[in-house]
Design an enzyme around this catalytic site. Sequence first.
Site, PDB file in Angstrom:
ATOM      1  CG  ASP A 293      -2.130   0.948   0.958  1.00  0.00           C
ATOM      2  OD1 ASP A 293      -2.106   1.691  -0.038  1.00  0.00           O
ATOM      3  OD2 ASP A 293      -3.083   0.926   1.759  1.00  0.00           O
TER       4      ASP A 293
HETATM    5  C1  BGC Z   1      -4.968   3.318   0.145  1.00  0.00           C
HETATM    6  C2  BGC Z   1      -5.153   2.231  -0.896  1.00  0.00           C
HETATM    7  C3  BGC Z   1      -5.099   2.826  -2.275  1.00  0.00           C
HETATM    8  C4  BGC Z   1      -3.777   3.538  -2.441  1.00  0.00           C
HETATM    9  C5  BGC Z   1      -3.564   4.137  -3.812  1.00  0.00           C
HETATM   10  C6  BGC Z   1      -3.739   4.153  -0.139  1.00  0.00           C
HETATM   11  O1  BGC Z   1      -3.658   5.247   0.695  1.00  0.00           O
HETATM   12  O2  BGC Z   1      -4.887   2.721   1.422  1.00  0.00           O
HETATM   13  O3  BGC Z   1      -6.355   1.549  -0.676  1.00  0.00           O
HETATM   14  O4  BGC Z   1      -5.267   1.824  -3.239  1.00  0.00           O
HETATM   15  O5  BGC Z   1      -3.704   4.580  -1.484  1.00  0.00           O
HETATM   16  O6  BGC Z   1      -4.363   5.217  -4.024  1.00  0.00           O
END
Ligand code: BGC
Length: 753
Positions: A293
Amino acid sequence: MNRLFKIYTVIAVVLAFSINSCTTGKSGSNMAESSYDSKIDSLMSLMTLEEKIGQTVMYSGGWDKTGPTVSANNKKYIREGSVGAMLNVFSAKGTRDLQKIAVEETRLGIPLLFGYDVIHGHRTIFPINLGLAASWDLEEIENGSRIAAEEASAEGIHWTFAPMVDIARDPRWGRISEGAGEDVYLCSEIAKAYVKGFQGDDLSANNTILACAKHFVGYGAGQAGRDYHTVNMGENELRNTYLPPFKAAVDAGAETFMTAFNELNGVPASGNKFLYRQILRDEWKFKGFVVSDYTAIFEMVQHGFATDNKDAARLAINAGTDMDMMGEVNRMYLKELIEEGKVKKETVEEACRKILEAKFKLGLFDDPYRYSDEAREKETIYKKEFLEAARKSAASSLVLLKNDKKALPLTKNKTIALIGPLAKDEENIIGNWAAAGDRRGRAVSIFEGLQEYVSKTNILYAQGCDIESDDESRFKEAVAIAKKADVIVMVMGEDYDMSGEAASRTNIKLPGNQTEFIRTIADAVPNKQLILVLMNGRPLDLSEENLLADAILEAWFPGTMGGLGIADVLFGAYNPSGKLPVTFPRNIGQIPIYYNMKNTGRPIPPDNPKEDYKSNYIDVANTPLYPFGYGLSYTNFEYKDFKISSKEITKTDKLIANVTISNTGNYDGYEVVQLYVHDKVGSITRPVKELKGFQKVFLKKGEHKRIRFTLTAGDLKFYGYDMKFKAEPGVFEIAIAGSSDFDFKESFTLKND
Ligand code: BGC
């Protein structure tokens, strides 16, 4: 050989690897060995270590309303072959331009992978995921994600960071809006529907995209409902509750997984070998790749798990996190770590291989621009049939929580006082995580939606209050129109930004002075019916509203066509059929509260819930305000003649459970019929109820149907104390009902052999 000639020679070699690949990109390939091995071997034999590391690096393009913007540094790294994937870039042109750099200006011309958060629609926005779950309509959810994939792929996207399959049982947590609620079975079925919808059954088609099951794992169980917070749970709960939706995603063929921000039992997810090496790869045989993530890899330093960013890079890749989203620790440190012997070259090669494989499956080596076609983009986004599907989905996601004195449906010839901060809104209605959905000029507000049923002159509008403020100056104007109208529709709720990531609340009541405002209207016009329509991304404490309003319609954030879907339900063109995928508590002090809790050694006696020294509260009942699985209809459904095929089954038998459902009211409609069991005694204690099946059935008024469920010992399995997955012989209670709020009356025995 001049440089240009060299580049094109290499591109030709790479393209040669891909001949025939476009016909073999079947989804669900987690089950099979890769058919691209020899192509990947040939390609990798040409790659330097830096280029292999490059495939494991993902950068963000960032974007604004008019199109993608990409920083000069990103372009530089792409040119160097140090980037394998990009996020937050979309549009046919934006993705084509970047792809051109990767294909024409790097040594090997390996195409980029474009990922984006296509969560509940791409341009045409469907209800937020919690709302979609409330439809209990797997076909509709699959179709919605198919549409999202059509639109996203037409705008250059190859990969969505969805579905989020985190079980969430804490309404304080903002991201409860993004999942399918609290239940293991429902979340697992919905996980499969999303994956199938996004990936279709042929990844080499240019309108299918990679799915990504996230966030592995336990993210929804953060302490105190705070985002990114610590998670502690026994392996037993992990395996019985939090892992099954992820396993379902693997079984449905999900090609990628995302790590979670949280730590689990002391180990941050992105550096957790047990999760990625043992469970995901060894036990579940997952063959796709894992992306971290956002900056989760180097956040392991803040967690106090890695000494510095370099150490974080080591921990992540060794644990099985193949791609680094945003953090660039892979680009900066992997080579050094290999040279120092702290990471094996083979570990990086394995990650690179899996990422290349995804690109082969998508057909990017055949045509790197196949998703970036401006003509297709133009004719695909916001297609009429997509908008119609979104309207249907909006209607079926709505949950009728209360309908006293048959306040709903409305009749067409009445004057409506339409009141509230969300009544004319088209910005919040599409909810959080609305991908590339336009917040202005596209979405249909409730005010507009109602006009399909009543003339504009019959709608008296006043905003009355803000979503969040203590300004009472406009209450008066609203009271005045309420007095003039025949019926009052108040549209209240949260701002779209009050749920989603980093949007936890310690107070789950309506924000600002909204409750006070509702009370003011209810007191001023006590004899008129007050309909409350709610938009919110989490279960709210509606104890007071439940007393003030005659009818309550939970509309979540219903998406681009939300205003029409809501109008369809308010006027009875669509009979509400949604059921809660998550419990609504009486107050915040009851959290965590979910239907399948354990019994305790001192459960409350049903006839004396306040008895002393029992597991209760002294100030409020144990029961929720609205239970899981609950939702009213304009008609009545009666459940009769429940029968099971046998009082005893063996581990190889099937048990058939039947019930007759009759539509005894005045409207045709859908009912979500739910099958529950209770394993009375286990080697570890079992929940008081567990959903084991459901069917959404349509019944015309006066019609009845015999509904049948089949249950096997396989459905009764769980991880015991020894972490073995098995069904234990003994007595099971069983029931079929229209919500989780019922008492078991029937049981059967699972025999030893
Ligand atoms: C979130 C994810 C997301 C990623 C990309 C993160 O802050 O937890 O779920 O896919 O950002 O945008």
